[in-house]
Motif scaffolding. Sequence first.
Motif: not given
Length: 422
Positions: A78-79, A150-152, A173-177, A209-214
């Motif tokens: 989603i991100l 995602t690389v940075p 984790t942000i990169g993975a999402w 948290a990311i899943i919950a917001v989604s």
Amino acid sequence: MTGGGEREASGALVRRALGGRGALWIAFAVVHLLLAWLNLYAPGYPMGDVTGVYRVWAENASHGWLRMGIDAPWVYPILAFAPMAAAFAFGEAYIAQSWLVIVALLDGIVFSILLGRAVLSRRRRLAAWWWLGFLLLLGPIAFGRIDAVTVPFAIAGLLWAAGRPRVAATLLTIGAWIKVWPAALVAALVIASRRRGEVVTIAVSLSVAIIAVSLLAGAGTNVFGFIAEQAGRGLQIEAPAAVFWLWQIVAGAKDVTIEYSRDILTFQIVGPGADAAASLTTPLMLVGALAVAAVGFRAARRGAHFGVLMPPLALAFVVVLMLANKVGSPQFVTWLAAPVVLGLVLRPARFAVPALLAAAVALITQIIYPYWYGWLLIADPAFVFLLTMKVALLVALLVWAIRAVWQAGTRRDATPRPAIAD
């Protein structure tokens, strides 16, 4: 002054000039401007995904027509929509330029982290020059896909992994999402870090948290749609496993062809066994990742130092994802930058071989895509050979990385310097 003395003095001046921050930042600007120009004007449509696909997704969402990952299953987590929407902020006409600015800004932030604020060490200087050279060798594809965002996150996360594992876990984790592959670096961090409990807590909490917001936005099961979307893909022609069928086409096989899939907008192999091979790649990837994890846990339990274990372990995980992959898109090569940069910062002499191998993979990738991609689409023998060489280099990288991880649990190496001294 003798001729030899003059040459020595000249060499010293060149080394001082190239070794300073100013030279590195000038080189950073030149490389990014050149790659931006290539993305905008080079043949082969290198910004095709940004201007042709990301633009449509962002436009649909801005009008409230369709929000990918919320209203419908999506190929990305989603991100991934965040940078696409940001690039669309100045309108459709400037989405390509805005995308390139976003990538350059993210790279610039991480480049400053890599150089640090203290006296510029030889290790960080070497890693910085290698990264810039790697980008040049890889060419426009280094910027023209979501992977460039995602690389940075991955490089910054790995550089902070030793001293700030919670920050590292957050960034990875942000990169993975945004795109799944940095999850492999989270796995490496869990194995190599002595503060793995904190890493797991951050990764799980942030993911929840990311899943919950989604879910609150109405995503429902679409929040995990990228898993099913990836599982349903066929064998793309750049995938390592596709080499077997490409050589059959070269040999004149009539029952093997290359066809364009309008569902996922890629060229895929169609022929006996191709679909079965595509189905096997996911379990093979899982087996490979588990094997790397087992070797990594062995090294960690035997007291392997974080700085000795983490770089090759991260590299091994990343290469497994690349080799056991039904897609094999050229932008996946950008993933190699993160573990190699970390390895050069921590153990430059030890990481000379993977740095050279990764650079060779980047060069072959640019030769194939975007300039002469059409030759691969018709299975020209020279370009099938180049793809085969690329796969062989990736296999060599994996062998080197697993061997290094195994050795990390066998012998005690000297403690490397921290990734960021200040």
